[in-house]
Scaffold this active site. Sequence first.
Site, PDB file in Angstrom:
ATOM      1  N   HIS A 242       0.813  -1.219   0.000  1.00 13.43           N
ATOM      2  CA  HIS A 242       0.000   0.000   0.000  1.00 13.43           C
ATOM      3  C   HIS A 242       0.848   1.271   0.000  1.00 13.43           C
ATOM      4  O   HIS A 242       1.897   1.351   0.612  1.00 13.43           O
ATOM      5  CB  HIS A 242      -0.987   0.018   1.173  1.00 13.43           C
ATOM      6  CG  HIS A 242      -0.381  -0.182   2.521  1.00 13.43           C
ATOM      7  ND1 HIS A 242      -1.136  -0.487   3.627  1.00 13.43           N
ATOM      8  CD2 HIS A 242       0.893  -0.119   2.968  1.00 13.43           C
ATOM      9  CE1 HIS A 242      -0.362  -0.599   4.685  1.00 13.43           C
ATOM     10  NE2 HIS A 242       0.875  -0.377   4.305  1.00 13.43           N
ATOM     11  N   ASN A 243       0.349   2.243  -0.759  1.00 13.92           N
ATOM     12  CA  ASN A 243       0.933   3.587  -0.855  1.00 13.92           C
ATOM     13  C   ASN A 243       2.317   3.629  -1.494  1.00 13.92           C
ATOM     14  O   ASN A 243       3.022   4.631  -1.393  1.00 13.92           O
ATOM     15  CB  ASN A 243       0.969   4.272   0.519  1.00 13.92           C
ATOM     16  CG  ASN A 243      -0.427   4.466   1.085  1.00 13.92           C
ATOM     17  OD1 ASN A 243      -0.830   3.724   1.989  1.00 13.92           O
ATOM     18  ND2 ASN A 243      -1.163   5.416   0.542  1.00 13.92           N
TER      19      ASN A 243
END
Length: 345
Positions: A244-245
């Site tokens: 994620h991210n």
Amino acid sequence: MNQDARTLTLDEIAERLGARLEGDGTRRVSGLATLRDAEPDQVAFLANRAYLKDLPGTRAAAVLLAPGHAESCRVARLEMDNPYLGYAGLSRLFDPLSGRTPAGIHPTAVVADDVRLGVEVAIGPQAVIESGVELGDEVVIGPGCVVGADTRIGPGSRLHANVTVCHGVVIGARAILHSGCVIGGDGFGFAHDGARWHKIAQLGGVVMGDDVEVGSCSSIDRGALGDTLIGDDVKIDSQVQIAHNVQIGDHSALAGCVGIAGSTRVGRHCMLGGGVGLSGHLTIADGVQVTGMSLVTNSILEPGIYSSGTGAMDNAQWRRNAVRFKQLDDIAKRLARLEKAGRSG
């Protein structure tokens, strides 16, 4: 491929590739093969000097090669300064999937009433397209795919069989997603209270640029708050994990089994070899190449080639080296004391 399905003259191939033809331009060919295996109705190519030995004896109708290798070629030649780039274009000319898939929605597909479809969209058997989805012109959704709610997929993109695109994902134009990949699954986010784990809801999405390709069984996780960002022309091999991210800059390429931990930023024009691991919250500068099986635990702020780890060796030698590795700190301290004593004397 059915060799009768598509034939081209050497003149047509030269024009499409921007190659210089030496030979009979009216000769028709129906496929592509290696120098050693090519038949008289096929084109071969030479992009690696290791295969130069196979050039004089090839039976191909023509060979795509660099001008410097023309002397050894006894058949027609398609000359280009970058024959490997030419091979990429040549392969697409004979790709059975390069033609347009017939538009339409298969009777067994499930498509929500409010889905917005561009022109010439094809949706295969057992596919599920949820509410709020927007599919651009000439998008192809393969059998068994799931496209989650409020997702947007740009024109000319193709999802092969059994791809899952979760809710709220944005995919640019001309994307290719191979079977089994998952775009927008939950990132690995949990908080521990000392006894058990508590899930952190992943509230972001995934935004992919144009001309992105993702290999089979790869995962790109949605952001925890903001979005996971994949730039234009990024190429991702099979069995890659992007947490994620993560942000990946334009024109970067990731080979098989790369793993990138959360919130790491990879620059533009980077290349990560097979099995590379990047720790979380790092910054990788533009133009960085990391060789296979390397572990990166600190940011890389200058372009260049980086490596870690050791190659395979005889087990007995490896065991001796492992013992010496444990002794390095003590050896360094002893050396420092000797150098200090030498300066004092």
